[in-house]
Enzyme design. Structure first.
Site: not given
Length: 369
Positions: A136, A186, A232, A249, A251, A253
């Site tokens: 996306r 956004r 991030k 960064p 996140d 994970h």
């Protein structure tokens, strides 16, 4: 639309151990390179349409088309884009002294480099990355370029340049336009950020480029003033466009990577001292304190985000951001196996899982700011 004929292929003369296109261009750093042939990737950059081809021993490039005003030295620009002056093998040697697993990672994930991308593109594309996936994000970046960029015709079809901030600011209703293009909530982030940068700086791109020479904390602070930019996103821009190779960064994970790979090892009475042997005593104490803080945390928060980031920096130094990128690529295939779910009833419709690479993409980008 501008068109021109393709130029001959030119070899960048970069060994496979230093650069592989597939993992580097698909790991969630860049979103506009298109796979256009066997081991070939194409993108509009610096007012040129550039074709890249991976061979067994190197990487080749050619120019497929360009705008009349294009002036860039494409080979120099590509060497800068891939940061080929930084030796990936040497970094792996250094990281392996702290974590021997990097010896295996450098073999299984060859040539995964951190890019040095155009700053406006990096900023605006990563604003679209929060709570999103690569498919996306790529679609939104394409729509932004197709609507506001300049088209260049090539033998592989048209490609669009990334728009300047000034071009976006010419739209009196950029929020409405982007809403119609599918940017959703956004759209207002883009409108506010473009307006803020263009109204506050005579040359907003020059202002952003100036952050390359600023300290990491200063660059991050300036980016966090912009709408749609959280920690991030700010760190992604710092790492991938502003020369902050120690920006990490984090996140969900990567927070899990820190927990799974390093917290226990740093705190282990036998393994910890070996892992921290290259650090000063102050940095050892700090790394242990950070590991304890992460161990006590059940989920990522603002404080544990910073703790995970600082732990990577203490362990891997000035290129901690690059190390994080390789760890991310390597760790995707080593996630703990989950117990199989019960087989659904035949009466209920089922959907197949997305391809493995799409699942990786979602892990990379789907994170709340």
């Amino acid at each position: 639309m501008t068109s021109s004929s393709a130029q001959p292929w030119i070899d960048l003369d970069v060994p496979a151990s230093e650069l592989r296109l597939d993992p580097t261009l698909t790991c969630g750093q860049a979103f506009r390179w298109k796979a256009t042939g066997s081991s070939e990737w194409t993108c509009a950059l610096w007012d040129h349409v550039i074709d890249l081809k991976q061979t067994q021993s190197s990487v080749q490039y050619r120019v497929l088309g360009q705008l009349p005003a294009a002036r860039a030295n494409v080979e120099e620009a590509l060497r800068d884009y891939f940061q080929l002056h930084i030796k990936f093998d040497a970094l792996c040697d250094a990281w392996a002294q702290t974590d021997p697993d990097f010896e295996q990672l450098r073999k299984t994930h060859v040539g995964v480099r951190t890019l040095r991308q155009p700053v406006v593109e990096t900023l605006l594309v990563f604003i679209a990355s929060s709570n999103n996936n690569i498919k996306r994000i790529t679609m939104l970046a394409d729509k932004l370029c197709q609507h506001y960029g300049q088209s260049i015709a090539t033998e592989k079809g048209p490609f669009h340049t990334f728009p300047t901030l000034q071009r976006l600011n010419e739209d009196p209703d950029i929020e409405g336009t982007l809403s119609q293009l599918g940017f959703g909530y956004r759209a207002k982030y883009y409108a506010k950020t473009v307006n803020m940068l263009c109204s506050s700086h005579e040359d907003p791109e020059e202002f952003l480029l100036g952050l390359r020479t600023a300290p990491l904390d200063t660059a991050r602070t300036e980016l966090l003033k912009l709408s749609g930019v959280g920690p991030k996103v700010a760190d992604c821009v710092c790492l991938m466009a502003l020369d902050k190779s120690d920006a990490v960064p984090v996140d969900t994970h990567i927070w899990q990577v820190a927990q799974r790979r390093y917290v226990g090892r740093v705190l282990d009475p036998k393994e910890g001292p070996e892992m921290l042997k290259l650090l000063s005593q102050d940095h050892r104490d700090k790394a242990v304190a950070l590991a304890r803080q992460l161990k006590a945390s059940k989920a990522p928060t603002t404080k544990t985000y910073e703790a995970a980031q600082q732990l990577f920096i203490h362990l891997f130094g000035d290129f901690a951001g690059w190390a994080q990128g390789l760890l991310f690529s390597g760790d995707l295939g080593q996630e703990p196996k989950k117990k199989p779910k019960p087989t659904p009833s035949k009466r209920k419709s089922t959907q197949s899982l997305p391809p493995a690479n799409e699942r990786k993409m979602r892990l990379r980008s789907n994170v709340k700011e």
